[in-house]
Design a protein around this motif. Structure first.
Motif, PDB file in Angstrom:
ATOM      1  N   ILE A 177      -7.050  -1.175   6.230  1.00 54.46           N
ATOM      2  CA  ILE A 177      -6.102  -0.455   7.065  1.00 54.46           C
ATOM      3  C   ILE A 177      -4.769  -1.283   7.337  1.00 54.46           C
ATOM      4  CG2 ILE A 177      -5.649   0.652   9.393  1.00 54.46           C
ATOM      5  CD1 ILE A 177      -8.800   0.650   9.744  1.00 54.46           C
ATOM      6  N   THR A 178      -5.000  -2.602   7.521  1.00 61.29           N
ATOM      7  CA  THR A 178      -3.936  -3.544   7.602  1.00 61.29           C
ATOM      8  C   THR A 178      -3.082  -3.449   6.470  1.00 61.29           C
ATOM      9  OG1 THR A 178      -5.043  -5.390   7.222  1.00 61.29           O
ATOM     10  CG2 THR A 178      -4.721  -4.787   9.486  1.00 61.29           C
ATOM     11  N   ALA A 179      -3.790  -3.497   5.391  1.00 60.89           N
ATOM     12  CA  ALA A 179      -2.997  -3.248   3.882  1.00 60.89           C
ATOM     13  C   ALA A 179      -2.303  -2.262   3.792  1.00 60.89           C
ATOM     14  CB  ALA A 179      -4.114  -3.354   2.782  1.00 60.89           C
ATOM     15  N   ALA A 180      -2.907  -0.757   4.350  1.00 60.24           N
ATOM     16  CA  ALA A 180      -2.225   0.224   4.305  1.00 60.24           C
ATOM     17  C   ALA A 180      -0.992   0.210   5.247  1.00 60.24           C
ATOM     18  CB  ALA A 180      -2.866   1.502   4.752  1.00 60.24           C
ATOM     19  N   LYS A 181      -1.065  -0.089   6.283  1.00 60.33           N
ATOM     20  CA  LYS A 181      -0.066  -0.577   7.351  1.00 60.33           C
ATOM     21  C   LYS A 181       1.026  -1.379   6.707  1.00 60.33           C
ATOM     22  CE  LYS A 181       0.142   0.857  10.912  1.00 60.33           C
ATOM     23  NZ  LYS A 181       0.637   2.227  11.364  1.00 60.33           N
ATOM     24  N   PHE A 182       0.623  -2.354   6.016  1.00 57.49           N
ATOM     25  CA  PHE A 182       1.789  -3.202   5.388  1.00 57.49           C
ATOM     26  C   PHE A 182       2.609  -2.115   4.460  1.00 57.49           C
ATOM     27  CE2 PHE A 182       3.490  -5.224   1.612  1.00 57.49           C
ATOM     28  CZ  PHE A 182       4.043  -6.695   1.990  1.00 57.49           C
ATOM     29  N   LEU A 183       1.836  -1.404   3.696  1.00 57.37           N
ATOM     30  CA  LEU A 183       2.732  -0.478   2.602  1.00 57.37           C
ATOM     31  C   LEU A 183       3.567   0.472   3.598  1.00 57.37           C
ATOM     32  CD1 LEU A 183       0.008   0.182  -0.034  1.00 57.37           C
ATOM     33  CD2 LEU A 183       1.962  -1.228  -0.302  1.00 57.37           C
ATOM     34  N   GLN A 184       2.855   0.808   4.659  1.00 53.86           N
ATOM     35  CA  GLN A 184       3.569   2.070   5.551  1.00 53.86           C
ATOM     36  C   GLN A 184       4.995   1.372   6.044  1.00 53.86           C
ATOM     37  OE1 GLN A 184       1.408   3.296   8.865  1.00 53.86           O
ATOM     38  NE2 GLN A 184       2.867   5.279   9.386  1.00 53.86           N
ATOM     39  N   ARG A 185       5.243   0.107   6.151  1.00 54.62           N
ATOM     40  CA  ARG A 185       6.365  -0.306   6.723  1.00 54.62           C
ATOM     41  C   ARG A 185       7.587  -0.274   5.306  1.00 54.62           C
ATOM     42  NH1 ARG A 185       6.449  -5.723   9.911  1.00 54.62           N
ATOM     43  NH2 ARG A 185       4.656  -5.351  11.399  1.00 54.62           N
ATOM     44  N   PHE A 186       7.186   0.278   4.144  1.00 53.23           N
ATOM     45  CA  PHE A 186       8.221   0.628   3.417  1.00 53.23           C
ATOM     46  C   PHE A 186       8.330   2.207   2.898  1.00 53.23           C
ATOM     47  CE2 PHE A 186       6.664  -3.902   2.855  1.00 53.23           C
ATOM     48  CZ  PHE A 186       7.787  -4.600   2.580  1.00 53.23           C
ATOM     49  N   LEU A 199       0.729 -14.982   3.046  1.00 50.79           N
ATOM     50  CA  LEU A 199      -0.222 -16.052   3.557  1.00 50.79           C
ATOM     51  C   LEU A 199      -1.227 -16.073   2.543  1.00 50.79           C
ATOM     52  CD1 LEU A 199       0.021 -14.258   7.172  1.00 50.79           C
ATOM     53  CD2 LEU A 199       0.808 -16.829   6.391  1.00 50.79           C
ATOM     54  N   ASN A 200      -1.493 -15.283   1.844  1.00 52.52           N
ATOM     55  CA  ASN A 200      -2.593 -15.249   0.871  1.00 52.52           C
ATOM     56  C   ASN A 200      -2.196 -14.737  -0.378  1.00 52.52           C
ATOM     57  OD1 ASN A 200      -4.982 -14.554  -0.731  1.00 52.52           O
ATOM     58  ND2 ASN A 200      -6.246 -14.854   1.126  1.00 52.52           N
ATOM     59  N   THR A 201      -2.005 -15.421  -1.615  1.00 50.85           N
ATOM     60  CA  THR A 201      -1.508 -14.781  -2.885  1.00 50.85           C
ATOM     61  C   THR A 201      -2.454 -13.841  -3.462  1.00 50.85           C
ATOM     62  OG1 THR A 201      -2.445 -16.700  -4.092  1.00 50.85           O
ATOM     63  CG2 THR A 201      -0.338 -17.117  -3.242  1.00 50.85           C
ATOM     64  N   ASP A 202      -3.567 -13.706  -2.931  1.00 51.56           N
ATOM     65  CA  ASP A 202      -4.581 -12.845  -3.480  1.00 51.56           C
ATOM     66  C   ASP A 202      -4.277 -11.284  -2.952  1.00 51.56           C
ATOM     67  OD1 ASP A 202      -6.680 -12.013  -5.187  1.00 51.56           O
ATOM     68  OD2 ASP A 202      -8.306 -12.146  -3.822  1.00 51.56           O
ATOM     69  N   ALA A 203      -3.616 -11.383  -1.780  1.00 49.75           N
ATOM     70  CA  ALA A 203      -3.210 -10.042  -1.383  1.00 49.75           C
ATOM     71  C   ALA A 203      -1.782  -9.678  -2.118  1.00 49.75           C
ATOM     72  CB  ALA A 203      -3.002 -10.236   0.137  1.00 49.75           C
ATOM     73  N   GLU A 204      -1.859  -9.532  -3.582  1.00 47.55           N
ATOM     74  CA  GLU A 204      -0.705  -9.280  -4.259  1.00 47.55           C
ATOM     75  C   GLU A 204      -0.552  -7.896  -4.617  1.00 47.55           C
ATOM     76  OE1 GLU A 204      -3.582  -7.818  -7.108  1.00 47.55           O
ATOM     77  OE2 GLU A 204      -3.838  -9.748  -5.587  1.00 47.55           O
ATOM     78  N   GLY A 205      -1.719  -6.995  -4.441  1.00 55.96           N
ATOM     79  CA  GLY A 205      -1.261  -5.542  -4.910  1.00 55.96           C
ATOM     80  C   GLY A 205      -0.098  -4.888  -3.981  1.00 55.96           C
ATOM     81  N   ARG A 206      -0.228  -5.283  -2.767  1.00 62.04           N
ATOM     82  CA  ARG A 206       0.903  -4.541  -1.823  1.00 62.04           C
ATOM     83  C   ARG A 206       2.088  -5.184  -1.960  1.00 62.04           C
ATOM     84  NH1 ARG A 206      -2.926  -6.902   2.875  1.00 62.04           N
ATOM     85  NH2 ARG A 206      -4.467  -6.648   1.479  1.00 62.04           N
ATOM     86  N   LEU A 207       2.264  -6.441  -2.642  1.00 61.40           N
ATOM     87  CA  LEU A 207       3.579  -7.117  -2.902  1.00 61.40           C
ATOM     88  C   LEU A 207       4.372  -6.393  -4.012  1.00 61.40           C
ATOM     89  CD1 LEU A 207       2.392 -10.672  -2.461  1.00 61.40           C
ATOM     90  CD2 LEU A 207       3.742  -9.450  -0.888  1.00 61.40           C
ATOM     91  N   ILE A 208       3.605  -5.934  -5.005  1.00 60.43           N
ATOM     92  CA  ILE A 208       4.246  -5.137  -6.056  1.00 60.43           C
ATOM     93  C   ILE A 208       4.367  -3.769  -5.737  1.00 60.43           C
ATOM     94  CG2 ILE A 208       3.149  -6.775  -7.740  1.00 60.43           C
ATOM     95  CD1 ILE A 208       1.450  -4.511  -8.880  1.00 60.43           C
ATOM     96  N   LEU A 209       3.486  -3.345  -4.939  1.00 65.48           N
ATOM     97  CA  LEU A 209       3.659  -1.761  -4.623  1.00 65.48           C
ATOM     98  C   LEU A 209       4.780  -1.500  -3.572  1.00 65.48           C
ATOM     99  CD1 LEU A 209      -0.028  -0.777  -4.091  1.00 65.48           C
ATOM    100  CD2 LEU A 209       1.194  -0.106  -5.905  1.00 65.48           C
ATOM    101  N   CYS A 210       5.140  -2.315  -2.496  1.00 68.56           N
ATOM    102  CA  CYS A 210       6.100  -2.143  -1.713  1.00 68.56           C
ATOM    103  C   CYS A 210       7.443  -2.043  -2.402  1.00 68.56           C
ATOM    104  CB  CYS A 210       6.255  -3.221  -0.629  1.00 68.56           C
ATOM    105  SG  CYS A 210       6.768  -5.026  -1.309  1.00 68.56           S
ATOM    106  N   ASP A 211       7.824  -2.860  -3.442  1.00 67.08           N
ATOM    107  CA  ASP A 211       9.108  -2.633  -4.240  1.00 67.08           C
ATOM    108  C   ASP A 211       9.117  -1.379  -4.945  1.00 67.08           C
ATOM    109  OD1 ASP A 211      10.257  -4.991  -3.184  1.00 67.08           O
ATOM    110  OD2 ASP A 211       9.848  -6.127  -4.820  1.00 67.08           O
ATOM    111  N   ALA A 212       7.986  -0.996  -5.488  1.00 66.68           N
ATOM    112  CA  ALA A 212       7.810   0.223  -6.231  1.00 66.68           C
ATOM    113  C   ALA A 212       7.902   1.604  -5.211  1.00 66.68           C
ATOM    114  CB  ALA A 212       6.559   0.446  -6.739  1.00 66.68           C
ATOM    115  N   LEU A 213       7.562   1.489  -3.937  1.00 66.05           N
ATOM    116  CA  LEU A 213       7.738   2.530  -2.950  1.00 66.05           C
ATOM    117  C   LEU A 213       9.246   2.333  -2.500  1.00 66.05           C
ATOM    118  CD1 LEU A 213       4.763   1.877  -0.698  1.00 66.05           C
ATOM    119  CD2 LEU A 213       5.174   3.951  -2.204  1.00 66.05           C
TER     120      LEU A 213
END
Length: 488
Positions: free
Chosen positions: A438-447, A339-353
């Motif tokens: 918090i929602t950024a952390a919750k995104f990561l928690q899904r992985f 939804l927002n390409t500036d929320a990119e950090g979580r997109l690279i971290l999720c695959d790393a997790l």
């Protein structure tokens, strides 16, 4: 910097050979056990109004007759805590750093002295902070202060042994912090993903670490669609860096650190405002801190196994860049509506997790300059800590306090997860503005269903603005103390 201890009676400071002596006074009175010549000089400075024995005060006394050392400085600490002592040490070091002092002897004047290892670690950290000068792309910068040797005067062999341990820990952390600061301070054109990978390989060669670097094809084969979606708008090739430190038997499950390595963040198609965009070179602060921590651990050689993972890429706009509304498939198989390409950090971290699962780790901590919301919540004092695991969170908090690199635990209630719902994918990559960190952390928690996991949001602590603009090297201290505590 060469850090040593010297067993010397407090009343024998006048015979100590050094370029300067720094006297750290705790409280508002001088203890009886102090060199009388030095005590008289301090008292004279107080009488003349040049010095007040109050917290935060300091004075340069110059040459004191009867002392072998040609320079004397005094700094007053509020109490014997590590925080107060570091503040006083920074003040005292600041008084002599431009005077050509190569060898500084430090003596503590306190009725109730703190542990010698605590004082030594604080001194090593303070000295490294004072002498650091960024010169990589600024040859006109002044030369670093001459300080090359630091000696702590202690009263006995037991204190000397403890101080030596503190110096070793403090010096290793200082080296790690220095590396993290240097990497973060490099401009985006000087610290690309390829350069970051080269730095990891260099560290591997110098410190005996195993280093792997996966390129785009490897990541494609692994199904890292989320990581690669961020990378597709940049001409710079992405690098997925994996580092291994083995200090224990192979059968010992490793700990894993994951560092966000966005070497420059424009925001992508969701372009950031131009003001202060230059600071987005610091968006690889998580990666920098992970490399710095690996260096510190490799120096200290604790009995543990450690894996560091750094997904590195730029986030750029362009004809191939990912767009708002695009749906990508992560390595875990979960789909993400961007939804927002500036929320990119979580997109690279999720695959790393997800990649970290293969190591069956005892615990995983990811470190990222993830959200402006965390800066609003905590400012630049404490990093944000998120974890559903009470024991892991408590250990990280204790490590941060011990390292003077504090964090603050934030909630991860299930209700915050509602904001990530999507009509077109398993999740959206952002929620609303409310509770953004918090929602950024919750995104990561899904992985992290298969992981014992914590997340550190260092958006407010990884760098400073204004006159002191630059990387801080945080949270190398926190991470190193936590890892050492796990080795025990």
């Amino acid at each position: 910097m060469d850090c040593k201890t010297l067993v010397s009676a407090p009343e024998a400071t006048s015979r100590v050979s050094a370029d300067a002596i720094l006297l750290l006074v705790v409280g508002d009175t001088l203890p009886a056990a102090i060199d009388p010549t030095l005590a008289e000089a301090v008292q004279q400075a107080v009488t003349q109004g040049d010095l007040a024995l109050k917290a935060g005060k300091s004075a340069y006394l110059g040459r004191v007759a009867g002392l072998k050392a040609p320079r004397v400085a005094v700094a007053v600490a509020k109490d014997g805590s590590a925080k107060a002592l570091k503040s006083a040490a920074l003040a005292g070091l600041g008084l002599v750093k431009g005077l050509g002092v190569k060898h500084l002897a430090v003596q503590l004047a306190a009725a109730d002295a703190p542990p010698a290892d605590t004082l030594a670690e604080v001194l090593a950290a303070a000295a490294a902070e004072v002498v650091y000068v960024y010169r990589a792309t600024k040859p006109s910068a002044p030369a670093a202060p001459a300080l090359a040797k630091l000696t702590l005067l202690v009263a006995g062999k037991a204190e000397a042994a403890a101080a030596a341990q503190g110096f070793a820990r403090g010096a290793a952390i200082a080296e790690g912090v220095g590396l993290a600061r240097e990497l973060a301070n490099l401009p985006g054109n000087h610290c690309t993903p390829s350069v970051l990978a080269a730095q990891a390989r260099k560290l591997g060669r110098s410190h005996g670490l195993k280093v792997e670097v996966l390129d785009r094809k490897h990541c494609e084969a692994l199904g890292m669609g989320s990581f690669l979606s961020v990378a597709q708008g940049s001409a710079e090739p992405p690098k997925f860096i994996v580092m291994h430190y083995q200090g224990a038997a192979k059968t010992v499950t490793p700990l894993v650190l994951v560092g966000k390595g966005i070497t420059f963040d424009t925001g992508g198609i969701s372009l950031k405002p131009g003001a202060e965009m230059d600071e987005m070179k610091f968006d690889m602060g998580g990666a920098a801190s992970v490399l710095g921590t690996m260096r510190a651990i490799a120096e200290l050689k604790p009995k543990l196994n450690l894996v560091a993972i750094v997904p590195a890429t730029e986030n750029m706009p362009g004809g191939r860049a990912v767009k708002p509304g695009d749906v990508v498939t992560s390595m875990s198989g979960q789909t993400i509506e961007i939804l927002n390409t500036d929320a990119e950090g979580r997109l690279i971290l999720c695959d790393a997790l997800t990649y970290a699962e293969r190591f069956k780790p005892a615990a995983v901590v990811d470190i990222a300059t993830l959200t402006g919301a965390c800066v609003i919540a905590l400012g630049g004092v404490r990093s944000g800590l998120f974890s559903p695991d009470d024991e892991l969170a408590a250990a990280l908090q204790a490590a941060g306090d011990a390292a003077l690199d504090p964090c603050w635990r934030m909630p991860v209630d299930d209700e915050y997860d509602e904001a990530l719902k999507s009509n077109f994918a398993d999740m959206g990559n952002v929620g609303g503005r409310a509770g953004g960190a918090i929602t950024a952390a919750k995104f990561l928690q899904r992985f992290t269903a298969k992981l014992r996991w914590a997340h550190l949001d260092i958006a407010g602590t990884a760098w400073k603005q204004g006159a002191a603009k630059g990387g801080t090297g945080r949270p190398v201290g926190l991470l190193t103390h936590w890892l050492l505590s796990q080795a025990k």
